[in-house]
Design a protein around this motif. Structure first.
Motif, PDB file in Angstrom:
ATOM      1  N   GLU A   1      -0.399  -6.208  -1.006  1.00  0.00           N
ATOM      2  CA  GLU A   1      -0.077  -6.027   0.448  1.00  0.00           C
ATOM      3  C   GLU A   1      -1.061  -5.147   1.050  1.00  0.00           C
ATOM      4  O   GLU A   1      -1.262  -5.535   2.259  1.00  0.00           O
ATOM      5  CB  GLU A   1       1.562  -5.263   0.404  1.00  0.00           C
ATOM      6  N   GLU A   2      -1.663  -4.329   0.488  1.00  0.00           N
ATOM      7  CA  GLU A   2      -2.683  -3.558   1.120  1.00  0.00           C
ATOM      8  C   GLU A   2      -3.940  -4.261   1.530  1.00  0.00           C
ATOM      9  O   GLU A   2      -4.677  -4.204   2.590  1.00  0.00           O
ATOM     10  CB  GLU A   2      -3.353  -2.355   0.101  1.00  0.00           C
ATOM     11  N   LYS A   3      -4.123  -5.442   0.524  1.00  0.00           N
ATOM     12  CA  LYS A   3      -5.220  -6.349   1.059  1.00  0.00           C
ATOM     13  C   LYS A   3      -4.998  -7.380   1.888  1.00  0.00           C
ATOM     14  O   LYS A   3      -5.691  -8.118   2.351  1.00  0.00           O
ATOM     15  CB  LYS A   3      -5.745  -6.784  -0.502  1.00  0.00           C
TER      16      LYS A   3
ATOM     17  N   ASN B   1      -4.049  -3.837   5.886  1.00  0.00           N
ATOM     18  CA  ASN B   1      -4.276  -2.319   5.648  1.00  0.00           C
ATOM     19  C   ASN B   1      -3.079  -1.540   6.091  1.00  0.00           C
ATOM     20  O   ASN B   1      -2.705  -0.413   5.519  1.00  0.00           O
ATOM     21  CB  ASN B   1      -5.595  -2.004   6.165  1.00  0.00           C
ATOM     22  N   LYS B   2      -2.372  -1.806   6.857  1.00  0.00           N
ATOM     23  CA  LYS B   2      -1.211  -1.154   7.767  1.00  0.00           C
ATOM     24  C   LYS B   2       0.210  -1.881   7.058  1.00  0.00           C
ATOM     25  O   LYS B   2       0.952  -1.248   7.860  1.00  0.00           O
ATOM     26  CB  LYS B   2      -1.460  -1.115   9.614  1.00  0.00           C
TER      27      LYS B   2
ATOM     28  N   PRO C   1       3.205   4.049  -2.569  1.00  0.00           N
ATOM     29  CA  PRO C   1       2.744   5.364  -2.213  1.00  0.00           C
ATOM     30  C   PRO C   1       3.381   6.610  -2.715  1.00  0.00           C
ATOM     31  O   PRO C   1       4.550   6.403  -2.742  1.00  0.00           O
ATOM     32  CB  PRO C   1       2.715   5.370  -0.568  1.00  0.00           C
TER      33      PRO C   1
ATOM     34  N   ASN D   1       0.274   4.225  -9.363  1.00  0.00           N
ATOM     35  CA  ASN D   1      -0.677   4.470  -8.152  1.00  0.00           C
ATOM     36  C   ASN D   1      -1.200   5.941  -8.344  1.00  0.00           C
ATOM     37  O   ASN D   1      -2.239   5.970  -7.825  1.00  0.00           O
ATOM     38  CB  ASN D   1       0.048   4.131  -6.978  1.00  0.00           C
TER      39      ASN D   1
ATOM     40  N   SER E   1       4.448  -0.581   3.293  1.00  0.00           N
ATOM     41  CA  SER E   1       4.721  -0.825   2.078  1.00  0.00           C
ATOM     42  C   SER E   1       5.996   0.273   1.555  1.00  0.00           C
ATOM     43  O   SER E   1       5.652   1.472   1.958  1.00  0.00           O
ATOM     44  CB  SER E   1       3.474  -0.562   0.811  1.00  0.00           C
TER      45      SER E   1
ATOM     46  N   TYR F   1       1.873  -3.745  -4.372  1.00  0.00           N
ATOM     47  CA  TYR F   1       1.505  -2.877  -3.779  1.00  0.00           C
ATOM     48  C   TYR F   1      -0.114  -2.838  -3.084  1.00  0.00           C
ATOM     49  O   TYR F   1      -0.433  -2.983  -2.096  1.00  0.00           O
ATOM     50  CB  TYR F   1       1.670  -1.318  -3.953  1.00  0.00           C
TER      51      TYR F   1
END
Length: 796
Positions: free
Chosen positions: A464-466, A469-470, A477, A518, A473, A461
């Protein structure tokens, strides 16, 4: 985001009302032990594993080196192998037998683990489904066929096969510090993994008559013998994955000459198996910043049409790995690029192998995703230590050291949906990420799926965010886990459950632990503390065998946070988060009421009391002539605890004392002007779900401004069912939103909002006086508790 609002905090109170208010706010009859230490739930620390979560001074682990030759018979779809295993006993124990895994027996109808599932009679079925339920009349031909098991000199070793496990009885005890060299020859029929399932096997492409082989769990492998488990020889059912020993591998694979092979480690003879053009492109890829096709699409298409009867042998070597997997097919396009890991300056070959059916996606994204993954995971864990990292498109997802199998094919015209693209990128990140969990931080997947899948999904996760950013996932969260957490309790098991016994395996082993981590990072610990602790865990247990307690203890040890309440609730329990705003009480100050008269409380200090009943200990102590009783002649020391509790400096027995607490002075005009717009709010919360979490509030005022406040989960420590918070503002609140960013996995957000427009409109009064300078509550209060009328709140 910074928003300005004035928030007042007061400590004005009357001494005589403190005790009753404190008891009302903190009843002692509802404590559910959510804040108790894990204590004996965790194993006792020892010389192998410390209380801090680090390996102890006596930590040890065994090792196994493999020298393997394999022959892939494409016509018969059979794998024939021969291996020499050198097993090092680094344990303090003498071993008179050893255990190996025969994972391919899982495909046999008579040699498998025999873990049955409940079944029922369907309303309709098919002939193929009926075949699955037929009782086996004969061997289906799958599973490991052992040809020979001998010592280094060729002498037969006695062995016993129990389903998916093999025990070898040693002719003499393998003592501490000794090594054992033995040999195994075997073969097995390679299953069609698309039809039969499983991790290893072949996929047939009917249109061009070719197979794509993913060779996994393909050789007899040493079981782990450890300080915490002994032999990990739990049967392989197909779900719970693997516990494996680190070692060095040399593997030679003899395959059809037109096949391209990728495997764990580095190929040692590319110059013998590649064409000169392919070798030239490989050299170029070694220093390329963008993927270079080593085997081109045109070459792969041409190879599909000709089935060579010639043979080639590919030789691979890998050190400090726990497993070895490989792939072989003439269908492969192969590309690669160089990626440098900044933390250790390791220059890694990132590569991808894929058939033409996946070309439109894999050529664009796969190798770049491989490079991005090992770089990002290196930031959050340890620097990637291996020389290669590879992604293979094989219509499934599974991981091994330095190589993984993924999905992601286009439509026949080369087009693909956004969902397919994101799914392909996500699975590449996930499977490549498994190089860290559990290939390097080598947990026992057979027992604790969450320690590899959960920790890896969490780091996926972050990766994927890096990447984007959109990126959509689905796991990580907090809000994405709520549907699972809402399920009835009979459909849930704690995360701390064995892999084979979990009903909702995906959410339990992947999503819930990833979400919990997270929440720890974003909401409970904060990124700085969490990231340091998480990296500490990865560093401590790289190339070792961690257990859950090692993770829990390290996260606390490296952060200074007591997280036992979180492990207890999120990992050992099944309660959901459902915190609700139960009631909001609004009050304004009464600025004109004259102050109350001074409150007086009279106390009389009496002589120490004696018990009315003489117990046996007192009688025997008096009769014991060896005991001399201490007589306290210092009156100042008598009734010490009584005086300390009341803040009195000196007390004489049989004397009456008066404790006087002033309520305050009248407010002057300046004070009245300052506080005339003040409004107090008491917010009552109830814990409907059972799992405690921080209380996060967003205040929206009538002028449109906002203010955020967060109270740690410890606010529930004295009352796990309901708590209250009091705030004083110099402007009116329009609404109060609990958990505005949905960061606590609250399953019911309908009870998280209070609006002034929806309230009954009743406003009470509270008296407000000016506190005398130098006065205040008697030291210690009634029980040394905090002031219940203090307001809390801060901008985040």
């Amino acid at each position: 985001m910074k928003l300005k609002a004035v928030l007042f905090s007061f400590s004005v109170f009357a001494y005589t009302g403190f005790t009753a208010q404190n008891i009302q706010n903190n009843p002692g009859s509802n404590h559910g032990n959510r804040f108790e230490q894990l204590g004996t739930i965790l194993p006792t620390p020892n010389i192998y594993r410390t209380a801090s979560g680090a390996p102890g001074q006596g930590y040890w682990q065994n090792k196994a080196d493999y020298d393997i030759t394999a022959y892939l018979d494409e016509d018969k779809r059979n794998l024939k192998g021969s291996e020499t295993i050198t097993y090092y006993n680094n344990s303090p124990d003498d071993l008179d037998y050893i255990w190996l895994q025969l994972d391919e027996n899982e495909q046999s109808n008579i040699k498998n683990a025999g873990f049955a599932f409940s079944s029922s009679l369907p309303a309709s079925t098919t002939d193929q489904q009926l075949k699955v339920t037929e009782l086996p009349e004969k061997d289906n031909g799958y599973g490991v066929n052992l040809e020979k098991v001998t010592d280094a000199s060729g002498n037969p070793l006695k062995y016993t096969v129990n389903k998916t496990m093999m025990r070898i009885d040693l002719p003499k005890v393998l003592k501490k510090g000794e090594k054992l060299v033995f040999k195994v020859d075997w073969n097995y029929n390679i299953p069609n993994r698309i039809k039969m399932g499983g991790r290893g096997g072949y996929e047939n492409f009917a249109e061009d008559g070719n197979d794509l082989y993913t060779m996994a769990q393909w050789y007899p492998r040493m079981c782990v013998y450890s300080d915490f488990h002994g032999w990990q020889n739990h049967q392989f059912t197909g779900r719970g994955e693997f516990a494996l020993v680190f070692g060095n591998f040399k593997v030679s694979m003899n395959v059809p000459a037109d096949h391209i092979v990728g495997g764990t480690g580095e190929c040692k003879n590319y110059e013998q198996v590649l064409t000169s053009d392919q070798m030239s492109r490989y050299r170029k890829a070694e220093n390329a910043a963008e993927p270079v096709e080593i085997v081109t699409l045109d070459e792969a298409k041409k190879a599909e049409k000709n089935h060579s009867k010639q043979r080639k042998t590919w030789v691979f070597a890998a050190n400090d790995v726990r497993d070895f997997a490989w792939t072989s097919s003439r269908k492969f396009v192969w590309d690669g690029m160089r990626v440098t890991i900044p933390e250790n300056n390791n220059k890694v070959m990132a590569m991808s192998f894929y058939p033409k059916e996946a070309y439109g996606l894999y050529r664009k994204y796969s190798t770049k995703a491989v490079a991005h993954t090992i770089k990002t995971y290196s930031e959050f864990t340890i620097p990637y230590p291996y020389p290669v990292a590879q992604s293979v498109e094989a219509a499934n997802g599974m991981e091994y050291p330095m190589i993984c199998f993924n999905f992601g094919r286009t439509e026949k015209d080369g087009t693909y949906s956004e969902g397919t693209k994101n799914g392909m990128i996500g699975v590449v990140i996930h499977e490549v990420g498994h190089n860290f969990f559990p290939m390097i931080i080598n947990s026992d997947e057979r027992q604790w799926s969450w320690m590899d899948e959960g920790l890896n999904t969490f780091t996926e996760y972050l990766t994927e965010e890096k990447w984007d950013n959109k990126f959509p996932s689905k796991r990580g969260p907090a809000w994405t886990i709520t549907d699972y957490m809402k399920l009835p309790k009979d459909q849930l098991e704690p995360i701390m459950s064995n892999s084979e016994n979990i009903a909702q395996f995906g959410p339990n082993a992947y999503s819930k632990p990833a979400t919990g981590l997270n929440i720890l990072r974003e909401t409970i610990m904060g990124r700085e503390l969490f990231d340091k602790a998480f990296k500490t865990y990865a560093k401590r247990w790289a190339f070792k065998h961690p257990e859950p307690a090692d993770f829990f203890r390290t996260m606390e040890d490296a952060s200074g946070e007591d997280l036992d309440w979180f492990w207890r609730g999120w990992f050992y329990g099944t309660d959901p988060v459902d915190i609700a705003i139960d009631k909001v009480t609004v009050a304004t100050p009464d600025l004109n009421t004259p102050p109350q008269e001074a409150q007086e409380t009279k106390y009389k200090v009496e002589k120490p009391l004696q018990n009315s009943f003489e117990d046996i200990s007192k009688i025997r102590n008096r009769e014991d002539k060896n005991i001399t009783f201490y007589v306290d002649k210092d009156k100042d020391l008598q009734d010490f605890y009584y005086r300390y509790d009341r803040g009195q400096e000196k007390v004489d027995n049989d004397k009456e004392y008066t404790v006087k607490a002033e309520a305050g002075l009248p407010l002057d005009s300046k004070d009245k002007e300052k506080f005339k717009n003040l409004t107090g709010y008491q917010i009552d919360f109830v814990n409907k779900g059972g799992l405690v979490m921080p209380i996060i509030l967003e205040f929206t005022f009538e002028d449109g401004s906002k203010l955020y406040d967060k109270s740690s989960a410890q606010i529930w420590r004295h009352n796990e069912q309901k708590v209250s918070k009091t705030y004083y503002f110099d402007k009116k609140i329009k609404s109060i939103q609990l958990d505005p960013m949905r960061e606590t996995a609250d399953i019911d957000t309908s009870n998280n909002l209070w609006s002034s427009s929806g309230s009954d409109g009743q406003v009470s009064k509270f008296q407000l006086f000016k506190q005398k300078q130098g006065d205040g509550p008697v030291r210690g209060g009634s029980n040394g508790k905090e002031n219940p009328m203090q307001a809390g709140g801060k901008k985040l």
